[in-house]
Design a protein around this motif. Structure first.
Motif, PDB file in Angstrom:
ATOM      1  N   VAL A 271       0.847  -1.190   0.000  1.00 24.79           N
ATOM      2  CA  VAL A 271       0.000   0.000   0.000  1.00 24.79           C
ATOM      3  C   VAL A 271       0.878   1.234   0.000  1.00 24.79           C
ATOM      4  CG1 VAL A 271      -1.596   1.361   1.387  1.00 24.79           C
ATOM      5  CG2 VAL A 271      -1.940  -1.093   1.100  1.00 24.79           C
ATOM      6  N   VAL A 272       0.565   2.111  -0.889  1.00 21.05           N
ATOM      7  CA  VAL A 272       1.402   3.291  -1.017  1.00 21.05           C
ATOM      8  C   VAL A 272       0.726   4.496  -0.379  1.00 21.05           C
ATOM      9  CG1 VAL A 272       2.717   2.591  -3.009  1.00 21.05           C
ATOM     10  CG2 VAL A 272       0.485   3.603  -3.332  1.00 21.05           C
ATOM     11  N   ASP A 273       1.568   5.350   0.116  1.00 22.56           N
ATOM     12  CA  ASP A 273       1.076   6.560   0.741  1.00 22.56           C
ATOM     13  C   ASP A 273       0.966   7.666  -0.295  1.00 22.56           C
ATOM     14  OD1 ASP A 273       0.233   6.678   3.349  1.00 22.56           O
ATOM     15  OD2 ASP A 273       2.243   6.235   4.076  1.00 22.56           O
ATOM     16  N   GLU A 274       0.132   8.634   0.040  1.00 17.68           N
ATOM     17  CA  GLU A 274      -0.015   9.790  -0.825  1.00 17.68           C
ATOM     18  C   GLU A 274       1.350  10.398  -1.123  1.00 17.68           C
ATOM     19  OE1 GLU A 274      -1.424   9.024   1.875  1.00 17.68           O
ATOM     20  OE2 GLU A 274      -3.544   9.563   1.998  1.00 17.68           O
TER      21      GLU A 274
ATOM     22  N   LEU B 186       3.220   8.404  -3.592  1.00 21.28           N
ATOM     23  CA  LEU B 186       2.634   8.588  -4.911  1.00 21.28           C
ATOM     24  C   LEU B 186       3.130   9.888  -5.518  1.00 21.28           C
ATOM     25  CD1 LEU B 186      -1.074   7.505  -4.489  1.00 21.28           C
ATOM     26  CD2 LEU B 186       0.627   6.523  -6.013  1.00 21.28           C
TER      27      LEU B 186
ATOM     28  N   GLY C 181      -4.482  -1.672  -7.443  1.00 16.69           N
ATOM     29  CA  GLY C 181      -4.837  -0.551  -6.592  1.00 16.69           C
ATOM     30  C   GLY C 181      -4.643  -0.863  -5.128  1.00 16.69           C
ATOM     31  N   ASN C 182      -4.478   0.214  -4.378  1.00 18.18           N
ATOM     32  CA  ASN C 182      -4.295   0.136  -2.936  1.00 18.18           C
ATOM     33  C   ASN C 182      -5.374  -0.674  -2.257  1.00 18.18           C
ATOM     34  OD1 ASN C 182      -2.012   1.568  -2.305  1.00 18.18           O
ATOM     35  ND2 ASN C 182      -3.072   3.522  -2.053  1.00 18.18           N
ATOM     36  N   LYS C 183      -6.608  -0.325  -2.587  1.00 15.83           N
ATOM     37  CA  LYS C 183      -7.724  -0.878  -1.837  1.00 15.83           C
ATOM     38  C   LYS C 183      -7.816  -2.391  -2.003  1.00 15.83           C
ATOM     39  CE  LYS C 183     -11.637   0.973   0.183  1.00 15.83           C
ATOM     40  NZ  LYS C 183     -12.194   2.292   0.513  1.00 15.83           N
TER      41      LYS C 183
ATOM     42  N   VAL D   1      -5.260  -4.099   0.157  1.00 16.71           N
ATOM     43  CA  VAL D   1      -5.659  -4.118   1.558  1.00 16.71           C
ATOM     44  C   VAL D   1      -6.707  -5.187   1.807  1.00 16.71           C
ATOM     45  CG1 VAL D   1      -6.767  -2.828   3.405  1.00 16.71           C
ATOM     46  CG2 VAL D   1      -5.147  -1.688   1.898  1.00 16.71           C
TER      47      VAL D   1
ATOM     48  N   ASP E 118     -10.895   3.407   4.876  1.00 10.43           N
ATOM     49  CA  ASP E 118     -10.369   4.759   4.698  1.00 10.43           C
ATOM     50  C   ASP E 118      -9.262   4.829   3.661  1.00 10.43           C
ATOM     51  OD1 ASP E 118     -11.880   6.322   6.272  1.00 10.43           O
ATOM     52  OD2 ASP E 118     -10.350   6.735   7.782  1.00 10.43           O
ATOM     53  N   VAL E 119      -8.699   3.666   3.356  1.00  7.78           N
ATOM     54  CA  VAL E 119      -7.587   3.660   2.407  1.00  7.78           C
ATOM     55  C   VAL E 119      -8.078   4.146   1.057  1.00  7.78           C
ATOM     56  CG1 VAL E 119      -6.028   2.172   1.098  1.00  7.78           C
ATOM     57  CG2 VAL E 119      -6.301   1.870   3.559  1.00  7.78           C
ATOM     58  N   VAL E 120      -7.338   5.057   0.511  1.00 13.06           N
ATOM     59  CA  VAL E 120      -7.775   5.643  -0.745  1.00 13.06           C
ATOM     60  C   VAL E 120      -6.953   5.096  -1.887  1.00 13.06           C
ATOM     61  CG1 VAL E 120      -8.785   7.729   0.154  1.00 13.06           C
ATOM     62  CG2 VAL E 120      -6.321   7.635  -0.229  1.00 13.06           C
ATOM     63  N   ASP E 121      -7.606   5.017  -3.009  1.00  8.20           N
ATOM     64  CA  ASP E 121      -6.942   4.528  -4.199  1.00  8.20           C
ATOM     65  C   ASP E 121      -6.301   5.672  -4.953  1.00  8.20           C
ATOM     66  OD1 ASP E 121      -6.698   1.849  -4.833  1.00  8.20           O
ATOM     67  OD2 ASP E 121      -8.870   1.642  -5.008  1.00  8.20           O
ATOM     68  N   GLU E 122      -5.340   5.319  -5.756  1.00  5.29           N
ATOM     69  CA  GLU E 122      -4.685   6.309  -6.598  1.00  5.29           C
ATOM     70  C   GLU E 122      -5.727   7.083  -7.408  1.00  5.29           C
ATOM     71  OE1 GLU E 122      -4.172   3.211  -6.231  1.00  5.29           O
ATOM     72  OE2 GLU E 122      -2.077   2.623  -6.394  1.00  5.29           O
TER      73      GLU E 122
ATOM     74  N   LEU F 273      -7.480   9.524  -5.296  1.00  5.80           N
ATOM     75  CA  LEU F 273      -6.583  10.634  -5.013  1.00  5.80           C
ATOM     76  C   LEU F 273      -6.560  11.594  -6.190  1.00  5.80           C
ATOM     77  CD1 LEU F 273      -3.505   8.961  -3.344  1.00  5.80           C
ATOM     78  CD2 LEU F 273      -5.015  10.681  -2.360  1.00  5.80           C
TER      79      LEU F 273
ATOM     80  N   ASN G 208      -2.383   6.579   4.304  1.00  4.77           N
ATOM     81  CA  ASN G 208      -2.884   5.256   3.971  1.00  4.77           C
ATOM     82  C   ASN G 208      -2.242   4.157   4.793  1.00  4.77           C
ATOM     83  OD1 ASN G 208      -4.753   5.555   1.956  1.00  4.77           O
ATOM     84  ND2 ASN G 208      -3.282   5.424   0.287  1.00  4.77           N
TER      85      ASN G 208
END
Lengths: 333, 333
Positions: free
Chosen positions: A95-98, A101, A113-115, A118, B94-98, B101, B114
């Motif tokens: 999972v990548v952070d803002e 990114l 994708g992140n979601k 997770v 709460d984790v957001v996808d690219e 974003l 995230n």
């Protein structure tokens, strides 16, 4: 390091061969149990789980059980369960952070994708617990649920030490004990527990796994700055780019001054890096010889892992496990 | 809907009051067990867990145990465990996808990022299992680990139906059964299990929880398009912006044609939206009266939840649980 690499692969290859039947059964269990009517789950999990990999952690469960004379079938399901926990943490690690990114460092999870990373990780984690519940041992559940909590603590601690130049050696060791060594320890310990071995043998295998895991992660952290790893086709510098305070860099920071201090403040502390900075980091690390010193530290843990198995009577499997520890510090895997 | 809202809050307020002591003990357990030497964990968890909230799911565990005549202390720890699982899913939600974003929709996790949301969620999830293991019932572990897997499956299914205009009603119900109702069902069932009630009573409470959860989520999905919810200070249109195929929109899509079809294809199917689109979506939803029809569907589930409790003898607690179901369809919580 080339000779060492070959020897290292050899110890693991021998272990894999010795446990081939158990491992095949484990692989079948993994594929069977990661199935779901929700198609994306096996699809995404297959990228990591079914693709194969070294299966190091499940091998430890299988080997520990066999070392303890275990003759049943439970170790196969529990090895699968250990691999699921490991895969879940890999997915969550993706999972990548803002902020990342923004720096343009999107990783493997880019495909889904992140979601999805997770949620599929969550599924594998829950499925691991279902496997443990089906096994029915509260002792096993206690060991692996504690390991799962410790892994998460280690990962969060790593996150809070990221970019923090004040990170101590103690904190670094807490991080790797949590994020890596705790699962190695649990993977080994459950093998002894299902074989109903006395407490000292369970503790000895837990110790073996813990120290092996520490050695393993130290070497991993060294390789991330090892230029010859790059020649083997591995990427290097990931930890540097993410501002992780790993052992080779901790040592270099502690002993650097002047331009070095300024450099680490900017590149790790503030995370402001340019393409050319990795070469400079490697130069400073070479100057303080911190890769060799990291490997030396790993060797101490490996020696401790080897010593932990002393209470078991001699056997090819015991030799093999000790060799795996011995050559961790020269591994290319 | 105002009168209904008040009645609804009233049923839950009465339940909370009836279980005040148990709930306080649960809150103490929650705070005690989310602690960790890694400071970020209690810090972040406190945002969600310790802040209070309605504690609806743990209340269901407490109420079910008491309805079954349970007199011990185990329900308190298990209620905390249910809340931890719920909070873990919130954090992971709460984790957001690219992609999100990119659309500028960063959510609550913006404060910590995230990765912290994922890892602290993992910790709470692992801690929940440690609590269950300490409780020692394999039946409880079986129910809650199965629920955890089902939740993840529901969340992944929701992800795969996002922006998919071909999503069927069946799939929508599978999603909400997984992501919401499964934990309601498990929360209720474990209350009966620790009271060692016969299977039909355990099943009745599981059914009550499941149907209550379905009603709850349907209402939630209706409120996301309810203009009067906006007047109550709630944001509306989140599901629309995320391209979620919820019931009110599924019905409208199925019955729309011409400009409506084009509109849904663009805004949900392709996710290409402008500020003004929400008003149009609300207009089409009003045209097909799908909010009222969603609430009507929720009412059917609520009726089924009420009926499920028929096998229990009359008591104020039974009335109260039935009222909670009855007024879910008029809730503002």
């Amino acid at each position: 390091m080339d000779g060492g690499t070959n020897v290292s692969i050899d110890a693991l290859t021998r272990l894999t061969a010795a446990l081939a039947e158990d491992l095949q059964a484990t692989n079948r269990a993994i594929v069977a149990r990661m199935d779901s009517p929700v198609a994306l789950i096996p699809q995404l999990a297959a990228h990591l789980v079914a693709a194969g990999g070294k299966r190091l952690r499940p091998l430890l469960t299988l080997a520990s059980a066999r070392l303890c004379g275990y003759q049943g079938e439970r170790h196969v399901q529990l090895a699968a369960c250990v691999e699921f926990i490991h895969t879940a943490t890999l997915l969550h690690d993706d999972v990548v952070d803002e902020s990342i990114l923004r720096r343009g460092l999107a990783s493997a999870n880019a495909v889904f994708g992140n979601k999805a990373s997770v949620l599929v990780g969550d599924f594998l984690f829950a499925r691991a617990f279902q496997l443990m519940v089906a096994d029915g041992s509260l002792d096993v559940l206690r060991i692996l649920s504690a390991a799962a909590a410790t892994i998460a603590e280690g990962e969060v601690l790593q996150l809070t030490t990221q970019n923090d130049l004040a990170t101590t050696e103690q904190k670094y060791f807490d991080v790797i004990r949590g994020k890596t060594a705790a699962l190695f320890a649990a993977a080994c310990e459950v093998g002894a527990v299902i074989a109903a071995r006395p407490a000292p043998e369970c503790a000895a295998l837990a110790r073996y796994g813990m120290d092996l895991g520490m050695a393993f992660q130290l070497v991993d952290d060294a390789l991330d700055y090892a230029a010859d790893a790059a020649e083997l086709g591995k990427t290097i510098g990931d930890d540097f780019r993410e501002g992780k305070l790993t052992y080779p860099v901790l040592l270099a920071i502690a002993e650097g001054s002047g331009e070095e201090t300024d450099f680490w403040n900017r590149t790790i502390g503030e995370g402001a890096q340019t393409e050319a900075d990795l070469a400079t980091a490697l130069e400073f690390i070479r100057r303080h010889d911190t890769i060799a010193r990291t490997i030396a530290r790993a060797r101490e843990f490996a020696e401790s892992a080897i010593a932990a198995l002393a209470i078991f009577t001699a056997s090819p499997l015991k030799d093999n496990l000790q060799d795996v520890a011995r050559y961790t510090t020269a591994r290319g895997y």
